[in-house]
Design a protein around this motif. Structure first.
Motif, PDB file in Angstrom:
ATOM      1  N   LEU A   1      -1.625   8.252   5.247  1.00 14.73           N
ATOM      2  CA  LEU A   1      -2.044   9.130   4.149  1.00 14.73           C
ATOM      3  C   LEU A   1      -2.419  10.518   4.649  1.00 14.73           C
ATOM      4  O   LEU A   1      -2.184  11.510   3.967  1.00 14.73           O
ATOM      5  N   LYS A   2      -3.019  10.577   5.852  1.00 16.96           N
ATOM      6  CA  LYS A   2      -3.375  11.881   6.428  1.00 16.96           C
ATOM      7  C   LYS A   2      -2.125  12.746   6.621  1.00 16.96           C
ATOM      8  O   LYS A   2      -2.173  13.960   6.452  1.00 16.96           O
TER       9      LYS A   2
ATOM     10  N   ARG B   1      -0.379  13.244   2.618  1.00 19.03           N
ATOM     11  CA  ARG B   1      -1.045  14.043   1.576  1.00 19.03           C
ATOM     12  C   ARG B   1      -0.601  15.501   1.562  1.00 19.03           C
ATOM     13  O   ARG B   1      -0.253  16.001   0.491  1.00 19.03           O
TER      14      ARG B   1
ATOM     15  N   ASP C   1       0.857  -1.181   0.000  1.00 20.28           N
ATOM     16  CA  ASP C   1       0.000   0.000   0.000  1.00 20.28           C
ATOM     17  C   ASP C   1       0.899   1.239   0.000  1.00 20.28           C
ATOM     18  O   ASP C   1       2.118   1.110  -0.118  1.00 20.28           O
ATOM     19  N   GLU C   2       0.302   2.405   0.148  1.00 22.49           N
ATOM     20  CA  GLU C   2       1.089   3.645   0.104  1.00 22.49           C
ATOM     21  C   GLU C   2       2.105   3.694   1.236  1.00 22.49           C
ATOM     22  O   GLU C   2       3.215   4.178   1.062  1.00 22.49           O
TER      23      GLU C   2
ATOM     24  N   ARG D   1      -4.919  -1.459   7.093  1.00 22.30           N
ATOM     25  CA  ARG D   1      -5.650  -0.418   6.359  1.00 22.30           C
ATOM     26  C   ARG D   1      -5.804   0.833   7.219  1.00 22.30           C
ATOM     27  O   ARG D   1      -5.676   1.944   6.723  1.00 22.30           O
ATOM     28  N   ALA D   2      -6.077   0.646   8.518  1.00 25.82           N
ATOM     29  CA  ALA D   2      -6.221   1.783   9.440  1.00 25.82           C
ATOM     30  C   ALA D   2      -4.896   2.543   9.545  1.00 25.82           C
ATOM     31  O   ALA D   2      -4.873   3.778   9.529  1.00 25.82           O
ATOM     32  N   GLU D   3      -3.783   1.795   9.621  1.00 26.17           N
ATOM     33  CA  GLU D   3      -2.444   2.420   9.658  1.00 26.17           C
ATOM     34  C   GLU D   3      -2.208   3.243   8.401  1.00 26.17           C
ATOM     35  O   GLU D   3      -1.705   4.360   8.456  1.00 26.17           O
ATOM     36  N   ASN D   4      -2.582   2.650   7.267  1.00 22.60           N
ATOM     37  CA  ASN D   4      -2.361   3.322   5.990  1.00 22.60           C
ATOM     38  C   ASN D   4      -3.159   4.624   5.902  1.00 22.60           C
ATOM     39  O   ASN D   4      -2.674   5.618   5.365  1.00 22.60           O
ATOM     40  N   GLU D   5      -4.386   4.616   6.449  1.00 25.28           N
ATOM     41  CA  GLU D   5      -5.202   5.834   6.467  1.00 25.28           C
ATOM     42  C   GLU D   5      -4.500   6.943   7.244  1.00 25.28           C
ATOM     43  O   GLU D   5      -4.455   8.094   6.809  1.00 25.28           O
ATOM     44  N   LYS D   6      -3.951   6.578   8.407  1.00 26.11           N
ATOM     45  CA  LYS D   6      -3.219   7.548   9.231  1.00 26.11           C
ATOM     46  C   LYS D   6      -2.006   8.068   8.484  1.00 26.11           C
ATOM     47  O   LYS D   6      -1.706   9.263   8.509  1.00 26.11           O
TER      48      LYS D   6
END
Ligand SMILES: [Zn+2]
Length: 136
Positions: A76-77, A80, A20-21, A69-74
């Motif tokens: 990305l925040k 970005r 993932d990112e 996925r939750a880690e990746n969201e953090k």
């Protein structure tokens, strides 16, 4: 023989989280530190680079998709705004001969202006307000 290994590998990879990112981000961190450390030769940086790589590998092989996925969201925040800033710097450099970027005094939007020397009054395309700019 080869087929057996391939099947084992496929079985090993089933249900793994993968890329993932954030994985690419950790890989980037590893790469950047390794590059710097080619000159600095720091044991600490070497460990830090290794830790980033291992963290990436751990996440890649993880079966806990929800947590990753939750880690990746953090991630990305945080990432970005940095990415947007980098993209803006790149655009500003690319257009340095033809354009100037100025912040609208009313809505703070970044406005791209033709590179015409002198004082001008421009109208913000976002909020419609007018403001003065000086281009040197
Ligand atoms: Zn504006």
């Amino acid at each position: 023989m080869m087929n057996n290994f391939k099947q084992k590998l496929i079985r090993f990879m089933i249900g793994r989280y993968g890329m993932d990112e954030m994985y690419l981000g950790l890989f980037g961190v590893w790469f950047a530190i390794t590059l710097v450390n080619a000159f600095v030769h720091s044991v600490f940086l070497n460990l830090l680079a290794f830790a980033a790589l291992m963290w990436g590998l751990f996440r890649f092989l993880s079966r806990n998709h929800a947590k990753r996925r939750a880690e990746n969201e953090k991630f990305l925040k945080l990432w970005r705004p940095v990415k947007n800033w980098l993209t803006f710097q790149r655009d500003r450099f690319r257009d340095r001969k033809t354009a100037r970027y100025r912040k609208c005094k009313h809505c703070k939007a970044i406005v791209k202006l033709p590179n015409k020397k002198g004082k001008h009054t421009v109208r913000c395309p976002k909020c419609g307000e007018r403001f003065d700019v000086r281009i040197l």
